[in-house]
Design an enzyme around this catalytic site. Structure first.
Site, PDB file in Angstrom:
ATOM      1  N   GLY A   1       0.835  -1.194   0.000  1.00 39.44           N
ATOM      2  CA  GLY A   1       0.000   0.000   0.000  1.00 39.44           C
ATOM      3  C   GLY A   1       0.874   1.249   0.000  1.00 39.44           C
ATOM      4  N   LEU A  24       1.338   3.704   2.202  1.00 36.29           N
ATOM      5  CA  LEU A  24       2.130   3.913   3.409  1.00 36.29           C
ATOM      6  C   LEU A  24       3.227   2.857   3.518  1.00 36.29           C
ATOM      7  CD1 LEU A  24       2.765   5.381   6.017  1.00 36.29           C
ATOM      8  CD2 LEU A  24       0.969   4.038   7.146  1.00 36.29           C
ATOM      9  N   ASP A  48      -1.658 -12.767   4.704  1.00 39.54           N
ATOM     10  CA  ASP A  48      -3.074 -12.399   4.790  1.00 39.54           C
ATOM     11  C   ASP A  48      -3.424 -12.307   6.270  1.00 39.54           C
ATOM     12  OD1 ASP A  48      -5.811 -12.180   4.804  1.00 39.54           O
ATOM     13  OD2 ASP A  48      -6.191 -13.991   3.639  1.00 39.54           O
ATOM     14  N   ILE A  49      -3.654 -11.085   6.751  1.00 41.16           N
ATOM     15  CA  ILE A  49      -3.869 -10.922   8.192  1.00 41.16           C
ATOM     16  C   ILE A  49      -5.170 -11.564   8.673  1.00 41.16           C
ATOM     17  CG2 ILE A  49      -2.461  -8.830   8.291  1.00 41.16           C
ATOM     18  CD1 ILE A  49      -5.116  -7.246   8.616  1.00 41.16           C
ATOM     19  N   ALA A  70      -5.135  -2.902   5.157  1.00 40.64           N
ATOM     20  CA  ALA A  70      -6.504  -2.407   5.330  1.00 40.64           C
ATOM     21  C   ALA A  70      -7.287  -2.572   4.041  1.00 40.64           C
ATOM     22  CB  ALA A  70      -6.502  -0.939   5.738  1.00 40.64           C
ATOM     23  N   THR A  73      -8.407   5.834  10.820  1.00 43.19           N
ATOM     24  CA  THR A  73      -8.925   6.815   9.871  1.00 43.19           C
ATOM     25  C   THR A  73      -9.827   7.863  10.507  1.00 43.19           C
ATOM     26  OG1 THR A  73     -10.358   7.034   7.889  1.00 43.19           O
ATOM     27  CG2 THR A  73     -10.817   5.212   9.376  1.00 43.19           C
ATOM     28  N   TYR A  94     -17.119   1.300   5.859  1.00 40.06           N
ATOM     29  CA  TYR A  94     -15.661   1.365   5.998  1.00 40.06           C
ATOM     30  C   TYR A  94     -15.296   1.913   7.375  1.00 40.06           C
ATOM     31  CZ  TYR A  94     -10.973   3.358   5.606  1.00 40.06           C
ATOM     32  OH  TYR A  94      -9.668   3.713   5.839  1.00 40.06           O
ATOM     33  N   LYS A 144     -13.351  -0.008  10.545  1.00 40.51           N
ATOM     34  CA  LYS A 144     -12.104   0.494  11.127  1.00 40.51           C
ATOM     35  C   LYS A 144     -12.270   0.753  12.631  1.00 40.51           C
ATOM     36  CE  LYS A 144      -8.736   1.558   9.271  1.00 40.51           C
ATOM     37  NZ  LYS A 144      -7.472   0.799   9.036  1.00 40.51           N
TER      38      LYS A 144
END
Length: 256
Positions: free
Chosen positions: A11, A13, A38-39, A62, A103, A127, A131
């Site tokens: 990603g 970041l 894969d978390i 994420a 976020t 979303y 989160k």
């Protein structure tokens, strides 16, 4: 030497952290993309934590497709909540300090002033809800964590507002950009530097933090700033006072 796991390494970041990592000789980074780790696969997460004995885990993994999350929320919750829960459980088991990226979308955007860490979250889309549940799992499970909320993250990597505006401007497209939402665009490289410096000097105080570049603007303002900064010409940027999103967004995304 401190061992640092970075999940979601492909990603924006994660890629910024990969650029920064060589500057820190006392940190041993292991970068894992979603294909590498894969978390949501708790068995794989547990095996990796047992094998590597990390000191830190920086979770950049994420599900960030806000529109699709509204249509298939189960996918967003699987990654943003259940995957985070797995990281928290194994971080606690193996004494790993967890740094988790969250976020501004955990707030509803109704407040007139910027949100503080003491404000009560109230997400208005799937979303944001997913989160927030991830945040709650960390707080319930762990004692040694940082939850860093950021907003309007952008970089040269991947698909984000900055790269989308650049592409359209170079193609001489007319840009219609909403001016109904207010926020703080945040350079992912700045966030990456903050995180690596925090890990490097080991100043780690458990809690929720807000990190943004603190320059207030609308998406329309941001588009114009990008055009100006990159010295692009022959562009047309038009403000529109509406959105065409399927998923509702907070009108105020400013977080202090």
């Amino acid at each position: 030497m401190k061992k640092v796991l970075v999940t979601g390494a492909n990603g924006q970041l994660g890629q910024c952290l990969q650029n920064i990592a060589p500057l820190y000789k006392d940190l041993d980074f292991l970068f894992q993309s979603s294909k590498d780790l894969d978390i949501t696969n708790s068995v794989a997460v547990g095996l990796l934590f047992e094998k590597e004995q990390f000191n830190y885990c920086i979770n950049c993994a994420a599900y960030t497709n806000v529109e699709q999350a509204e249509k298939t929320p189960e996918i967003a919750f699987k990654v943003n909540a259940e995957g985070v829960r797995a990281l928290a459980l194994f971080s606690k088991k193996y004494n790993v300090s967890l740094i988790h990226i969250s976020t501004d979308y955990v707030f509803d955007g109704e407040k007139k002033e910027p949100y503080t860490v003491d404000d009560i979250p109230n997400p208005i889309n799937e979303y944001g809800k997913s989160k927030l549940l991830g945040e709650k799992y960390i707080q319930e499970i762990m004692e040694d964590y940082l939850i860093i909320r950021t907003s309007w993250l952008y970089s040269e990597f991947g698909k984000n507002f900055y790269t989308s505006i650049m592409k359209k401007a170079k193609e001489k497209q007319i840009l219609e950009v909403t001016n109904t939402e207010l926020g703080y665009p945040t350079n992912a490289l700045n966030l990456g530097r903050f995180i690596t410096q925090t890990v490097n000097i080991n100043k780690f105080k458990t809690g929720i933090y807000h990190f943004t570049d603190q320059i207030e603007m609308t998406w329309y303002d941001f588009a114009r700033q990008i055009i100006k900064a990159e010295k692009l010409t022959n562009e047309v940027v038009l403000p529109i006072n509406k959105t065409t999103y399927f998923a509702v967004r907070p009108k105020n995304s400013r977080i202090n």
